[in-house]
Design an enzyme around this catalytic site. Structure first.
Site, PDB file in Angstrom:
ATOM      1  CB  ILE A   1      -0.900   0.022   1.255  1.00 41.13           C
ATOM      2  CG1 ILE A   1      -1.674  -1.285   1.367  1.00 41.13           C
ATOM      3  CG2 ILE A   1      -1.854   1.209   1.219  1.00 41.13           C
ATOM      4  CD1 ILE A   1      -2.210  -1.557   2.748  1.00 41.13           C
ATOM      5  CB  CYS A   2       1.459   3.978  -2.281  1.00 41.67           C
ATOM      6  SG  CYS A   2       2.242   5.575  -2.330  1.00 41.67           S
ATOM      7  CG  LEU A   3      -1.946   5.510   3.722  1.00 36.36           C
ATOM      8  CD1 LEU A   3      -2.904   6.270   2.819  1.00 36.36           C
ATOM      9  CD2 LEU A   3      -2.725   4.544   4.601  1.00 36.36           C
TER      10      LEU A   3
END
Lengths: 508, 151
Positions: free
Chosen positions: B87-89
Site C-alpha cells: 500500500i502506498c500511504l
C-alpha cells in the site's frame, strides 16, 4: 641551489595567499553573489595564478562557531531565543537576508512555516501530571515524567526519548524532527532535544545539524577524504564550473575539486571529467569496436567477424549465404561470383566509410585512453613509490652521513612527481574533447614538455641509492623544472578556460 | 506470551475488541500477538462496495516508533495498491507518528479505498488507466471486487 630555493619559496607563497583571506573578507564576498568576483580578485592580487581559487578549510568547530555567530546575530535582531533562530535560519537554508526580509514582513507566518508557532520562552522541563496516560506507550503510572513543547502534545519522557533517538540515530534527521503527534508540524528544538536524549545522541544530533549547514550553503563542501571532519569554503558557483576548475586542498592534505568532490582533476573541467569517466566506465567503446570490425548476418542478425577468406559468407548459425561486400544474398550474384560487381554501389561505399570512421574514432579514443590509464596506473603506484623513497632516505642517511634535512629533497621530488602524474592523466581526457585548432598545438606542446620532464625525473628515482648522492643537485633542479612546467600548463589551460579560448567537441 | 508484550500493544488490542470500528475487524493470532488478521469492508459508493478485503498486519519490534507493516491479501484493483498488495500511504511511511494507532491506520486505508489517488501511484498501469479512462477503471475495480472480495 637557487632553483630549489625558487621552488620552495613559491610553494610557501601560495600557502600564504590562502591564509591571507581573513574571515571577514570572505564573508562579505559571499554575501554579494556577483560574477565579476574573480576579476575583482585578479585586480587586487596580480600574483594569483589563473588555476588557483580562493578557499579556506574549516574545522567542525569553526563551522559550529559560524552557525552560532549567525544565530546570535538573528537572535539579537529579532529578540527571539537562539534555539528558535537556529530553526528559522535552517528553514531558510541560512539565507539570512531573505529571512530578515520575510520576518519583518510577517513574523507570524514565518514562525508558523518554520514549525515554531507562537512564542516559547521558558526553559523546557519535565513535568509530572496527575491522571496522565501516555498516548504512545499507554503507561499511566503515577509520577511519570512527561514532556510537551508549546504545542502541548504531551508524552512520557521515555517515549519522547525513544522517538527522538529513532529519528536522530536511525533516520539521520536533525533540522526537521517534528513533534511526535500526528500532523503536528512543530519542530523539536535543540534545547528540548538536549533535555531528553543522552549525551551521545545529542552529539550525533549536533553533528547532523553541522552537516545540514554545510549541505545548505553553496559555498561549503565536505572534504570527501575518509574520516576527515573538515569542510572547505570556496566562492566558486556551479555556473562557473565550465571556466574554472576549483581545486582545493583540505587541512588533511587531501586535494580535491570543489565543484564535483572528485580528487584533483586539473586542468580538465568537471563536466568533461564526468563525460570521460562515463565513457571509460560503461565500455561504450566495445560497441564501437564491434561496429568497426564486424557485420551482422542479414538474415539472423548474428554478429560476424570476418577473419580471412573470400567474400562468400555462410552464416554459422542460420546457414544463410551472402556476400560480405554488398551483404546481398549469394545466389543473386550470378556470374560475378568471387568478384562482387556491386562493390562500387553507393550503399556499399557508404558502409565502408562508416566503418572507417568508427575505426578512426576508436583509435583516437584508445590513443588518449592508453595515456590516461598509464598515468593513472603510475599515480596509483604513488604509495609504493613513497614508501620506497622513505627507505632510500634512511639508507642515504646511514650510508652517506647526510642529515634528515638534507635528504628531504627526495620526499619533495616524489610528491611533485605524483602531483604531475595526476595532472598529466587529466590532460589526456582534456585533449580527447579538444577541437583541433592552433590553440591545440600550444596545449600539446605544454603537455609534451611536462610529460618529458616527468619521465626524466622518474628515471632519476630508479637509480641505486649509492648513486643518489651525486644526483642530488640534478634531482632538485629537475623537481623545480617539473613543477614549473606543471604551473605553465595549468596557467595556460586555466586562462584559456576563463577566456573561452578552447573549443571542445562536446558541450562543457 | 503476553507478558513480553508492551503495554501499548495490549491496550490497543483490548480496545480494538471492546470498541470495534464499523466495517473493520482486526484479530491477533494466538501464537503471535503482533500479527493481526484484518478485514476491511469496501466503503459505500465506492467501486469496492460490498467487498470484504483481507489484509495482514504486523507490529515490528520497535512499534510504535516505526509504523506497522500492512499488506492486502485479497486481490484489488486500485492505483495505490500494487499486485503484491503493498500500500502506498503517507502515514505508513514518512508521515508515521508514534501517536497513530492500528485503528487510525486501518481507517486511513479504508478512506484510501473510498478516494483513490492516481497522482501518487504505486501500481503504474492501474493509475494510468484511472487517469485516461476513469469509467473503465472503476468498472474493472468493481469486477475485481466481485470476483475476489465477495466469496
Amino acid at each position: 641551489m637557487s632553483s630549489d630555493e625558487d621552488f620552495m619559496s613559491d610553494q610557501m607563497m601560495s600557502d600564504d595567499e590562502f591564509d591571507d583571506d581573513s574571515l571577514g573578507e570572505l564573508d562579505s564576498e559571499f554575501e554579494d553573489d556577483n560574477d565579476n568576483y574573480l576579476d575583482d580578485v585578479k585586480d587586487e592580487k596580480p600574483q594569483k595564478k589563473a588555476y588557483e581559487v580562493d578557499y579556506r578549510p574549516l574545522s567542525a568547530q569553526t563551522i559550529r562557531d559560524e552557525q552560532a555567530m549567525q544565530v546570535n546575530e538573528i537572535s539579537t535582531l529579532f529578540g527571539l531565543s537562539p534555539e528558535q533562530c537556529a530553526i528559522l535560519l535552517r528553514h531558510f537554508k541560512w539565507q539570512k537576508e531573505r529571512l530578515i526580509e520575510r520576518y519583518m514582513d510577517n513574523p507570524d507566518v514565518v514562525l508558523a512555516d518554520a514549525g515554531l508557532g507562537s512564542e516559547f520562552s521558558k526553559p523546557p522541563k519535565l513535568e509530572k501530571i496527575r491522571g496522565f496516560m501516555c498516548d504512545i506507550c499507554c503507561d499511566d503510572t503515577r509520577a511519570l515524567d512527561t514532556y510537551a513543547m508549546k504545542c502541548d502534545h504531551r508524552y512520557c519522557a521515555d517515549c519522547y526519548r525513544q522517538y527522538l533517538e529513532s529519528k536522530v540515530k536511525d533516520e539521520g534527521e536533525a533540522a526537521r524532527v517534528q513533534c511526535p503527534a500526528e500532523g503536528c508540524a512543530r519542530i523539536v528544538d535543540s534545547k528540548s532535544i538536549r533535555l531528553l536524549v543522552p549525551a551521545e545522541t545529542y552529539a550525533r544530533y549536533e553533528e547532523l545539524l553541522n552537516r545540514t549547514y554545510v549541505d545548505d550553503k553553496p559555498n561549503l563542501r565536505w572534504c570527501p577524504a575518509p574520516e576527515c571532519e573538515y569542510a572547505v569554503d570556496c566562492p566558486v558557483r556551479p555556473n562557473e564550473l565550465h571556466r574554472i576548475v576549483p581545486t582545493v586542498a583540505c587541512e588533511c592534505s587531501h586535494v580535491f575539486c570543489f565543484g564535483c568532490g572528485l580528487s584533483d582533476h586539473q586542468p580538465c573541467p568537471c563536466s568533461l571529467v564526468k563525460k570521460w569517466l562515463k565513457k571509460c566506465e560503461d565500455d561504450s567503446e566495445t560497441a564501437n569496436w564491434i561496429s568497426a570490425h564486424t557485420k551482422e548476418c542479414p538474415k539472423c542478425i548474428s554478429t560476424i567477424e570476418k577473419n580471412g577468406g573470400c567474400n562468400h559468407m555462410t552464416c554459422r548459425k542460420c546457414k544463410h549465404e551472402f556476400c560480405w561486400v554488398c551483404m546481398g544474398p549469394w545466389n543473386e550474384h550470378g556470374t560475378s561470383w568471387y568478384n562482387c560487381n556491386r562493390y562500387e554501389e553507393k550503399s556499399g561505399s557508404e558502409a565502408r566509410d562508416n566503418q572507417a570512421k568508427s575505426r578512426a574514432s576508436l583509435e583516437r579514443y584508445l590513443h588518449y585512453y592508453n595515456r590516461y590509464a598509464n598515468h593513472d596506473h603510475s599515480a596509483k603506484l604513488d604509495k609504493d613509490l613513497y614508501i620506497k623513497t622513505e627507505k632510500k632516505m634512511t639508507m642515504l642517511q646511514s650510508a652517506s652521513g647526510m642529515s634528515w634535512i638534507e635528504v628531504q629533497y627526495l620526499a619533495q621530488a616524489s610528491s611533485v612527481l605524483q602531483q604531475c602524474r595526476q595532472t598529466l592523466k587529466w590532460t589526456y581526457a582534456f585533449a580527447f574533447y579538444l577541437e583541433r585548432n592552433n590553440n591545440t598545438f600550444i596545449f600539446e606542446d605544454n603537455q609534451r614538455d611536462l610529460e618529458m620532464a616527468v619521465e626524466t625525473l622518474s628515471e632519476l628515482f630508479e637509480k641505486p641509492p649509492e648513486q643518489l648522492r651525486e644526483s642530488k643537485k640534478e634531482m632538485m633542479d629537475r623537481t623545480a623544472y617539473v613543477s614549473s612546467r606543471r604551473r605553465i600548463l595549468l596557467e595556460d589551460t586555466a586562462q584559456g578556460l576563463r577566456s573561452g579560448r578552447w573549443s571542445f567537441t562536446v558541450d562543457v | 506470551m503476553a507478558s513480553g508484550l508492551p503495554k501499548r500493544i495490549i491496550k490497543e488490542t483490548e480496545r480494538l475488541v471492546a470498541e470495534p470500528v464499523p466495517g473493520i475487524h482486526a484479530v491477533p493470532h494466538e501464537d503471535n500477538l503482533r500479527y493481526f488478521d484484518v478485514s476491511i469492508h469496501g466503503p459505500a459508493q465506492s467501486p469496492y462496495e460490498g467487498g470484504i478485503f483481507r489484509l495482514e498486519l504486523f507490529l515490528p519490534e520497535d512499534y510504535p516508533m516505526t509504523p506497522p507493516k500492512i499488506r492486502f491479501l485479497t486481490k484489488i484493483y486500485h492505483p495505490n495498491i500494487d499486485r503484491l498488495g503493498r500500500i502506498c500511504l503517507d502515514v505508513l511511511k514518512g508521515n508515521w507518528s508514534p501517536a497513530l494507532q492500528i485503528r487510525t491506520i486501518l481507517l486511513s486505508i479504508q478512506a484510501l479505498l473510498g478516494a483513490p489517488n492516481p497522482d501518487d501511484p504505486l501500481a503504474n498501469d492501474v493509475a494510468q488507466r484511472w487517469k485516461e479512462d476513469e469509467k473503465a477503471a472503476i468498472a474493472t475495480a468493481r469486477e475485481w471486487t466481485r470476483t475476489h472480495a465477495m466469496t
